[in-house]
Design a protein around this motif. Structure first.
Motif, PDB file in Angstrom:
ATOM      1  N   ILE A 193      64.534 105.427  54.231  1.00 35.90           N
ATOM      2  CA  ILE A 193      63.810 106.407  55.031  1.00 35.90           C
ATOM      3  C   ILE A 193      62.756 107.146  54.198  1.00 35.90           C
ATOM      4  O   ILE A 193      62.989 107.488  53.044  1.00 35.90           O
ATOM      5  CB  ILE A 193      64.806 107.405  55.704  1.00 35.90           C
ATOM      6  CG1 ILE A 193      64.144 108.120  56.881  1.00 35.90           C
ATOM      7  CG2 ILE A 193      65.364 108.413  54.717  1.00 35.90           C
ATOM      8  CD1 ILE A 193      65.153 108.622  57.900  1.00 35.90           C
ATOM      9  N   ILE A 205      61.828 109.451  64.794  1.00 35.25           N
ATOM     10  CA  ILE A 205      62.013 108.407  63.783  1.00 35.25           C
ATOM     11  C   ILE A 205      61.388 107.100  64.254  1.00 35.25           C
ATOM     12  O   ILE A 205      61.601 106.677  65.392  1.00 35.25           O
ATOM     13  CB  ILE A 205      63.514 108.226  63.469  1.00 35.25           C
ATOM     14  CG1 ILE A 205      63.996 109.506  62.758  1.00 35.25           C
ATOM     15  CG2 ILE A 205      63.752 107.009  62.579  1.00 35.25           C
ATOM     16  CD1 ILE A 205      65.471 109.633  62.626  1.00 35.25           C
ATOM     17  N   ARG A 230      60.758 102.973  63.424  1.00 35.23           N
ATOM     18  CA  ARG A 230      61.149 101.830  62.583  1.00 35.23           C
ATOM     19  C   ARG A 230      59.872 101.098  62.196  1.00 35.23           C
ATOM     20  O   ARG A 230      58.957 100.958  63.006  1.00 35.23           O
ATOM     21  CB  ARG A 230      62.087 100.907  63.354  1.00 35.23           C
ATOM     22  CG  ARG A 230      63.377 101.608  63.732  1.00 35.23           C
ATOM     23  CD  ARG A 230      64.470 100.618  64.122  1.00 35.23           C
ATOM     24  NE  ARG A 230      65.750 101.159  63.710  1.00 35.23           N
ATOM     25  CZ  ARG A 230      66.390 100.792  62.606  1.00 35.23           C
ATOM     26  NH1 ARG A 230      65.874  99.851  61.821  1.00 35.23           N
ATOM     27  NH2 ARG A 230      67.535 101.326  62.293  1.00 35.23           N
ATOM     28  N   THR A 231      59.812 100.669  60.972  1.00 35.06           N
ATOM     29  CA  THR A 231      58.548 100.110  60.480  1.00 35.06           C
ATOM     30  C   THR A 231      58.417  98.602  60.725  1.00 35.06           C
ATOM     31  O   THR A 231      57.336  98.042  60.570  1.00 35.06           O
ATOM     32  CB  THR A 231      58.403 100.375  58.978  1.00 35.06           C
ATOM     33  OG1 THR A 231      59.545  99.839  58.325  1.00 35.06           O
ATOM     34  CG2 THR A 231      58.310 101.866  58.693  1.00 35.06           C
ATOM     35  N   LYS A 254      62.080 101.136  55.537  1.00 35.77           N
ATOM     36  CA  LYS A 254      62.722 100.738  56.803  1.00 35.77           C
ATOM     37  C   LYS A 254      62.356 101.673  57.951  1.00 35.77           C
ATOM     38  O   LYS A 254      62.146 101.255  59.076  1.00 35.77           O
ATOM     39  CB  LYS A 254      64.242 100.730  56.634  1.00 35.77           C
ATOM     40  CG  LYS A 254      64.783  99.466  56.014  1.00 35.77           C
ATOM     41  CD  LYS A 254      66.194  99.195  56.558  1.00 35.77           C
ATOM     42  CE  LYS A 254      66.909  98.136  55.733  1.00 35.77           C
ATOM     43  NZ  LYS A 254      67.464  98.697  54.471  1.00 35.77           N
ATOM     44  N   ARG A 255      62.376 102.989  57.639  1.00 35.95           N
ATOM     45  CA  ARG A 255      62.088 103.974  58.702  1.00 35.95           C
ATOM     46  C   ARG A 255      61.178 105.074  58.189  1.00 35.95           C
ATOM     47  O   ARG A 255      61.214 105.428  57.020  1.00 35.95           O
ATOM     48  CB  ARG A 255      63.365 104.686  59.170  1.00 35.95           C
ATOM     49  CG  ARG A 255      64.470 103.843  59.675  1.00 35.95           C
ATOM     50  CD  ARG A 255      65.689 104.740  59.919  1.00 35.95           C
ATOM     51  NE  ARG A 255      66.882 103.946  60.123  1.00 35.95           N
ATOM     52  CZ  ARG A 255      67.581 103.381  59.146  1.00 35.95           C
ATOM     53  NH1 ARG A 255      67.220 103.560  57.887  1.00 35.95           N
ATOM     54  NH2 ARG A 255      68.641 102.652  59.421  1.00 35.95           N
TER      55      ARG A 255
END
Ligand code: BES
Ligand code: MN
Ligand code: ZN
Length: 505
Positions: A17, A64, A66-67, A74-75
């Motif tokens: 993160i 949030i 997510r990539t 990841k986030r």
């Protein structure tokens, strides 16, 4: 907890993160470079989110993303910073607290943040300090007494990712500062949250001795028989109804710098349980009276922080610790006791016990010829009623005039605000006694000030003195951004900031 500044770019890092801050209605360019770069790597996903109004950047709100392989991260955790014009170090602490708690809920143990990039009108050092402080204070939990603890894992590492190598050292310095201060505050919270059957006066004394051993501080605990020899009868009168032996704790830090001129004495009320004594309290909320030791607990956290920060000062902590309970031996309304100062006190209400133990501690303080005496005490319900839970009451004598301003500023900086109440001579007329030199209560109206007026009579003439009534601020009954339910640890951050500002450190 591992906390460190790392030079690098968030868009190149592989973490679970990454944290970015977004101001409300950020229209043209994003404030931080990281935000711009991440947004374009995600094909404008952040901008889309703002345009769709799903996320508005309102203070302390979180989203949030997510990539999905577009970034090594990841986030992305987006946290709202509110309006740019209203931004402050306090808000930076708040968003950091919210962010850390959310991260923990996701079971993520390592957090990479760029929040210190949002510096606006603060220094990199202060910004980094606020981020670490807010995070560590925010994730605080008191779990020591739970045997089935099911909360998610706690965060093990905070990385402050920084693009500008020129400020890395400053950021690390701020992060270290924040860590020491947060750990000391959490140490105070642990002590204050501990219930009265465990946290007895002897327990606090043992904790003080342990602290002294670990950090090379001086510690001396005066027991009841010595207190009696010295003449601390106001202190002992409160203790006489309790089966637990009272302890008068003295803990001292002396800077290794020999030219130190300033001696500050900090006195902390430590009633490990306040039943009211024979002037028994009502049963409602009585469990909260374990927090009546919060002032003393703050003094211990403060000693720990000041020692670790190696501040150039001579700091003496005085902690009168006892229970206030009714029994066949208890102090009775109408009793007259002779205090350490020699003044006699008529006890009208045994529930006004804090000022009795503080009276002897304030008298004791004079032997250090201090530059300043500060006391921290959960002294009156009246102060909690007057100011609520957002400010501590501040009352001071004339000699402390210049110190008051520094303390007010420290309060604004730390979010541990103080608000001054007047200490006019009129209030002292209410504590004249027919049977002794002074009596310990003077009616309900202005009770917080009357309590301070009482204390002022035990401060040696000429010594600057500030009294902080923390009855409203020591305990929070609801969870806030970085303040948990229960003990807040108030006083630790405030006084550290005060001492640092006073010494220009
Ligand atoms: N520890 C209490 C004050 C207090 C009340 C702290 C509520 C936190 C929350 C103190 O010892 C006390 O009982 N004060 C009395 C004074 C009164 C008898 C003049 C009070 O405030 O009622
Ligand atoms: Mn009381
Ligand atoms: Zn009390």
């Amino acid at each position: 907890m591992d906390v460190h500044a790392e030079h690098g770019k968030i868009e190149e890092k592989e973490y679970d993160i990454g944290v970015l801050g977004v101001f409300e209605s950020e229209t043209s360019d994003f404030t931080s470079k990281s935000l711009q770069v991440v947004d374009s790597a995600l094909n404008g996903a952040i901008r889309d989110l703002l345009e769709s109004k799903e996320f508005l950047g309102k203070l302390n709100t979180i989203d949030i993303l997510r990539t999905k392989g577009l970034l090594p991260l990841k986030r992305i955790l987006l946290v709202g910073l509110g309006k740019k014009d209203d931004f402050s170090i306090e808000r930076l602490r708040q968003v950091s607290g919210k962010t850390a708690v959310r991260t923990r809920e996701l079971n993520i143990q390592e957090i990479a943040t760029t929040l210190q990039e949002i510096r606006l009108n603060t220094t990199p050092r202060d910004a980094a300090q606020a981020v670490v402080e807010g995070s560590m204070l925010g994730i605080y939990q008191f779990v020591e007494l739970k045997t089935t603890h099911t909360e998610p894992f706690s965060i093990k590492k905070i990385l402050l990712l920084e693009r500008d190598i020129a400020v890395i050292d400053e950021i690390q310095e701020g992060a270290n500062l924040g860590q020491i201060i947060a750990e000391s505050t959490n140490f105070t919270r642990d002590l204050a949250n501990m219930p009265a059957n465990i946290a007895t006066p002897s327990y606090l004394a043992a904790k003080a001795e342990e602290l002294a051993t670990n950090f090379g501080l001086k510690c001396n605990v005066i027991d009841e028989s010595t207190a009696k020899e010295i003449g601390m009868n106001a202190f002992l009168s409160v203790a006489q109804g309790s089966a637990q032996p009272a302890k008068f704790i003295i803990i001292e830090y002396q800077s290794s710098n020999k030219e130190i001129l300033d001696t500050i004495v900090v006195v902390g009320k430590a009633i490990t349980f306040d039943s009211g004594g024979l002037s028994l309290k009502q049963r409602r909320g009585l469990e909260n009276m374990k927090y009546d030791k919060s002032g003393g607990c703050a003094v211990l956290g403060l000693m720990s922080a000041v020692r670790q920060l190696k501040l150039p000062v001579h700091l003496v902590g005085l902690i009168p610790a006892t229970e206030n309970l009714p029994s066949g031996n208890a102090l009775k309304p109408g009793d007259v006791v002779k205090s350490l100062s020699g003044k006699t006190i008529e006890i009208v209400n045994t529930d006004a016990e804090g000022r009795l133990v503080l009276a002897d501690a304030l008298t004791y303080a004079k032997k250090y010829s201090p530059t300043l005496v500060i006391d921290l005490a959960t002294l009156t319900g009246a102060c909690r009623v007057a100011l609520g839970t957002y400010a501590s009451g501040m009352m001071a004598n004339k000699q402390a005039e210049n110190f008051k301003e520094i303390l007010k500023t420290a309060g604004e900086k730390t979010g541990e605000r103080v608000w001054e109440l007047p200490l006019w001579a009129d209030y002292s007329t209410l504590i004249k006694s027919d049977f002794a030199d002074i009596k310990n209560v003077g009616g309900r109206e202005g009770a917080a000030i009357i309590a301070a007026a009482f204390l002022s009579k035990f401060v040696e003439q000429g010594i600057p003195w500030i009294h902080l009534d923390i009855a409203g601020t020591a305990r929070s009954d609801k969870k806030r951004a970085y303040i948990p339910k229960g003990a807040t640890g108030v006083g630790v951050r405030l006084i550290i900031q005060f001492i640092r500002d006073l010494l220009g450190n």
